[in-house]
Design a protein around this motif. Sequence first.
Motif, PDB file in Angstrom:
ATOM      1  N   GLN A   1     -27.524   8.314   2.763  1.00  0.00           N
ATOM      2  CA  GLN A   1     -26.362   9.091   2.778  1.00  0.00           C
ATOM      3  C   GLN A   1     -26.593  10.562   2.141  1.00  0.00           C
ATOM      4  O   GLN A   1     -26.731  10.289   0.654  1.00  0.00           O
ATOM      5  N   LYS A   2     -26.731  11.742   2.669  1.00  0.00           N
ATOM      6  CA  LYS A   2     -26.881  12.770   1.698  1.00  0.00           C
ATOM      7  C   LYS A   2     -25.615  13.414   1.689  1.00  0.00           C
ATOM      8  O   LYS A   2     -24.811  13.543   2.621  1.00  0.00           O
ATOM      9  N   MET A   3     -25.384  13.777   0.330  1.00  0.00           N
ATOM     10  CA  MET A   3     -24.031  14.345  -0.186  1.00  0.00           C
ATOM     11  C   MET A   3     -23.791  15.621   0.602  1.00  0.00           C
ATOM     12  O   MET A   3     -24.511  16.587   0.575  1.00  0.00           O
ATOM     13  N   ASN A   4     -22.505  16.007   1.039  1.00  0.00           N
ATOM     14  CA  ASN A   4     -21.994  17.342   1.642  1.00  0.00           C
ATOM     15  C   ASN A   4     -20.517  17.206   1.624  1.00  0.00           C
ATOM     16  O   ASN A   4     -19.841  17.125   2.582  1.00  0.00           O
ATOM     17  N   VAL A   5     -20.058  17.133   0.155  1.00  0.00           N
ATOM     18  CA  VAL A   5     -18.470  17.023  -0.008  1.00  0.00           C
ATOM     19  C   VAL A   5     -18.064  18.234  -0.278  1.00  0.00           C
ATOM     20  O   VAL A   5     -18.503  19.322  -0.712  1.00  0.00           O
ATOM     21  N   TYR A   6     -16.986  18.643   0.401  1.00  0.00           N
ATOM     22  CA  TYR A   6     -16.195  20.031   0.075  1.00  0.00           C
ATOM     23  C   TYR A   6     -14.725  19.926   0.598  1.00  0.00           C
ATOM     24  O   TYR A   6     -13.951  20.751   0.644  1.00  0.00           O
ATOM     25  N   TYR A   7     -14.209  18.664   0.876  1.00  0.00           N
ATOM     26  CA  TYR A   7     -12.763  18.306   1.496  1.00  0.00           C
ATOM     27  C   TYR A   7     -11.790  19.016   0.671  1.00  0.00           C
ATOM     28  O   TYR A   7     -10.810  19.766   1.177  1.00  0.00           O
ATOM     29  N   MET A   8     -11.944  18.893  -0.734  1.00  0.00           N
ATOM     30  CA  MET A   8     -10.863  19.209  -1.743  1.00  0.00           C
ATOM     31  C   MET A   8     -10.509  20.796  -1.574  1.00  0.00           C
ATOM     32  O   MET A   8      -9.836  21.223  -1.728  1.00  0.00           O
ATOM     33  N   THR A   9     -11.838  21.361  -1.656  1.00  0.00           N
ATOM     34  CA  THR A   9     -11.841  22.848  -1.988  1.00  0.00           C
ATOM     35  C   THR A   9     -11.483  23.464  -0.638  1.00  0.00           C
ATOM     36  O   THR A   9     -10.923  24.542  -0.740  1.00  0.00           O
TER      37      THR A   9
ATOM     38  N   TYR B   1       1.019  -1.129   0.105  1.00  0.00           N
ATOM     39  CA  TYR B   1      -0.133  -0.244   0.042  1.00  0.00           C
ATOM     40  C   TYR B   1       0.935   1.062   0.053  1.00  0.00           C
ATOM     41  O   TYR B   1       1.744   1.472   0.835  1.00  0.00           O
ATOM     42  N   VAL B   2       0.727   2.239  -0.818  1.00  0.00           N
ATOM     43  CA  VAL B   2       1.281   3.307  -1.006  1.00  0.00           C
ATOM     44  C   VAL B   2       0.343   4.566  -1.545  1.00  0.00           C
ATOM     45  O   VAL B   2      -0.329   4.379  -2.589  1.00  0.00           O
ATOM     46  N   ALA B   3       0.245   5.485  -0.678  1.00  0.00           N
ATOM     47  CA  ALA B   3      -0.553   6.573  -0.968  1.00  0.00           C
ATOM     48  C   ALA B   3      -0.066   7.509  -2.111  1.00  0.00           C
ATOM     49  O   ALA B   3       1.116   7.604  -2.086  1.00  0.00           O
ATOM     50  N   HIS B   4      -1.040   8.101  -2.754  1.00  0.00           N
ATOM     51  CA  HIS B   4      -0.600   9.302  -3.805  1.00  0.00           C
ATOM     52  C   HIS B   4       0.184   8.848  -4.874  1.00  0.00           C
ATOM     53  O   HIS B   4       0.977   9.629  -5.425  1.00  0.00           O
ATOM     54  N   THR B   5      -0.068   7.721  -5.358  1.00  0.00           N
ATOM     55  CA  THR B   5       0.707   7.166  -6.521  1.00  0.00           C
ATOM     56  C   THR B   5       0.526   7.844  -7.585  1.00  0.00           C
ATOM     57  O   THR B   5       1.070   7.864  -8.764  1.00  0.00           O
ATOM     58  N   LEU B   6      -0.757   8.510  -7.871  1.00  0.00           N
ATOM     59  CA  LEU B   6      -1.142   9.373  -8.966  1.00  0.00           C
ATOM     60  C   LEU B   6      -0.576  10.783  -8.923  1.00  0.00           C
ATOM     61  O   LEU B   6      -0.612  11.497  -9.873  1.00  0.00           O
ATOM     62  N   GLU B   7      -0.143  11.187  -7.669  1.00  0.00           N
ATOM     63  CA  GLU B   7       0.143  12.593  -7.575  1.00  0.00           C
ATOM     64  C   GLU B   7       1.755  12.550  -7.742  1.00  0.00           C
ATOM     65  O   GLU B   7       2.474  13.224  -6.911  1.00  0.00           O
ATOM     66  N   VAL B   8       2.197  12.376  -8.874  1.00  0.00           N
ATOM     67  CA  VAL B   8       3.739  12.384  -9.261  1.00  0.00           C
ATOM     68  C   VAL B   8       4.273  13.127 -10.126  1.00  0.00           C
ATOM     69  O   VAL B   8       5.402  13.213 -10.478  1.00  0.00           O
ATOM     70  N   ASN B   9       3.417  13.814 -10.887  1.00  0.00           N
ATOM     71  CA  ASN B   9       3.484  14.918 -12.106  1.00  0.00           C
ATOM     72  C   ASN B   9       3.082  16.301 -11.920  1.00  0.00           C
ATOM     73  O   ASN B   9       2.329  16.403 -10.884  1.00  0.00           O
ATOM     74  N   ASP B  10       3.716  17.334 -12.467  1.00  0.00           N
ATOM     75  CA  ASP B  10       3.395  18.769 -12.471  1.00  0.00           C
ATOM     76  C   ASP B  10       2.326  18.982 -13.332  1.00  0.00           C
ATOM     77  O   ASP B  10       1.487  19.678 -13.303  1.00  0.00           O
ATOM     78  N   THR B  11       2.139  17.957 -14.392  1.00  0.00           N
ATOM     79  CA  THR B  11       0.785  18.027 -15.454  1.00  0.00           C
ATOM     80  C   THR B  11       0.412  16.575 -15.413  1.00  0.00           C
ATOM     81  O   THR B  11       0.819  15.640 -15.302  1.00  0.00           O
TER      82      THR B  11
ATOM     83  N   TYR C   1      -3.390  18.686  -1.487  1.00  0.00           N
ATOM     84  CA  TYR C   1      -3.215  17.991  -2.858  1.00  0.00           C
ATOM     85  C   TYR C   1      -2.354  18.824  -3.563  1.00  0.00           C
ATOM     86  O   TYR C   1      -2.160  19.857  -3.823  1.00  0.00           O
ATOM     87  N   LYS C   2      -1.270  17.960  -4.216  1.00  0.00           N
ATOM     88  CA  LYS C   2       0.056  18.689  -4.795  1.00  0.00           C
ATOM     89  C   LYS C   2      -0.664  19.433  -5.877  1.00  0.00           C
ATOM     90  O   LYS C   2       0.019  20.415  -6.093  1.00  0.00           O
ATOM     91  N   MET C   3      -1.600  18.947  -6.874  1.00  0.00           N
ATOM     92  CA  MET C   3      -1.854  19.641  -7.951  1.00  0.00           C
ATOM     93  C   MET C   3      -2.476  20.978  -7.789  1.00  0.00           C
ATOM     94  O   MET C   3      -2.182  22.041  -8.219  1.00  0.00           O
ATOM     95  N   LEU C   4      -3.467  20.816  -6.682  1.00  0.00           N
ATOM     96  CA  LEU C   4      -4.373  21.861  -6.248  1.00  0.00           C
ATOM     97  C   LEU C   4      -3.448  23.232  -5.636  1.00  0.00           C
ATOM     98  O   LEU C   4      -3.727  24.348  -5.562  1.00  0.00           O
ATOM     99  N   LYS C   5      -2.453  22.537  -4.991  1.00  0.00           N
ATOM    100  CA  LYS C   5      -1.408  23.466  -4.353  1.00  0.00           C
ATOM    101  C   LYS C   5      -0.819  24.346  -5.234  1.00  0.00           C
ATOM    102  O   LYS C   5      -0.250  25.554  -5.066  1.00  0.00           O
ATOM    103  N   SER C   6      -0.494  23.605  -6.305  1.00  0.00           N
ATOM    104  CA  SER C   6       0.274  24.663  -7.461  1.00  0.00           C
ATOM    105  C   SER C   6      -0.448  24.942  -8.597  1.00  0.00           C
ATOM    106  O   SER C   6      -0.078  25.803  -9.260  1.00  0.00           O
ATOM    107  N   HIS C   7      -1.832  24.558  -8.667  1.00  0.00           N
ATOM    108  CA  HIS C   7      -2.709  25.024  -9.858  1.00  0.00           C
ATOM    109  C   HIS C   7      -3.950  25.688  -9.004  1.00  0.00           C
ATOM    110  O   HIS C   7      -4.981  25.017  -9.011  1.00  0.00           O
ATOM    111  N   ARG C   8      -3.766  26.818  -8.409  1.00  0.00           N
ATOM    112  CA  ARG C   8      -5.071  27.100  -7.696  1.00  0.00           C
ATOM    113  C   ARG C   8      -6.263  27.504  -8.720  1.00  0.00           C
ATOM    114  O   ARG C   8      -7.351  27.294  -8.276  1.00  0.00           O
ATOM    115  N   ASP C   9      -5.942  27.603  -9.907  1.00  0.00           N
ATOM    116  CA  ASP C   9      -6.932  27.908 -11.059  1.00  0.00           C
ATOM    117  C   ASP C   9      -7.960  26.815 -11.239  1.00  0.00           C
ATOM    118  O   ASP C   9      -8.831  26.836 -11.950  1.00  0.00           O
ATOM    119  N   TYR C  10      -7.465  25.476 -10.731  1.00  0.00           N
ATOM    120  CA  TYR C  10      -8.164  24.255 -10.556  1.00  0.00           C
ATOM    121  C   TYR C  10      -9.397  24.345  -9.894  1.00  0.00           C
ATOM    122  O   TYR C  10     -10.204  23.336 -10.083  1.00  0.00           O
TER     123      TYR C  10
END
Length: 300
Positions: A175-183, A78-88, A189-198
Amino acid sequence: MAVITEVYTRSVNAFPFKGIVAVCMLILLPFYHISAKDVQYEKEDSLKVVSLLSEAVRMPSGTNYTVFFARKLIGLPYVAHTLEVNDTEKLVVNLRQLDCTTYVENVVALTLCMKNRNYTFDSFCANLQKIRYRNGDAPYYTKRLHYFTDWIEDNTRKGICKEIQSPNPPFSAVQKMNVYYMTTYPEKYKMLKSHRDYIPAIAAAEKQLNSKSYMYIPKNRITNTSLLRSVIKNGDIIALTTTLKGLDIQHIGFAVWHEDGLHLLNASSLRHKVVEEQMALYSYLQRQRTMTGVRIVRIL
């Protein structure tokens, strides 16, 4: 160790053991608009996919390929964040290290290869792109299906899966949806940290989900009964609902029935590898304070 060391040319000639290709009569198919620059993997990954598919085609008719592939990956770390390895964003293929989501996605992609009788690495990658990104679009971070409810909805529209939400009982909770964790926590999140426009695109996806609700089975009803055995099938995706604020699903894996009840095949952060849990899911859930129950998703 680098997660990705090289991008390889994806062709039959790239595979060193052509005997497997010949035996399986593998045919190189179009790559469904995936360009080489958009895919990252190691040679070990392509060889593993071909080997798994070549073994699967020799299995008897009626084989539950989802369970077959899920068990073949037992023991991988088990290794977390294996998709978060690129700038794009790229289509990352990694069958050496898995988290709970990439474990499920890889198994589903392999299962679709068997369903479609397309036994190539190209076909596997096309399936992975199709299930990982909204509408199967080319890899782009805001197109990735980050929340698992979004993953379920989008892959249901594609005809890949369907969510089971009846009968009641055992599907007796909402289960009533109330998602907001990412924003709310983009710095996590590596990509959101460097790409606030996302962030606005992620916020729009969250807003779309928050108009919905889903039936689930409370954890005190995950018992070894004929009713539950008729509702949940081997190889169904189990999505564990949660009380964690801003999230919809805390963990995912596959259902497998033992004599003593329902068990979970999963890439476990607790056990640091892919395992078939020894304890029944009922007992597992009683130890997880923030997990409230299960949603069930069936691969079609």
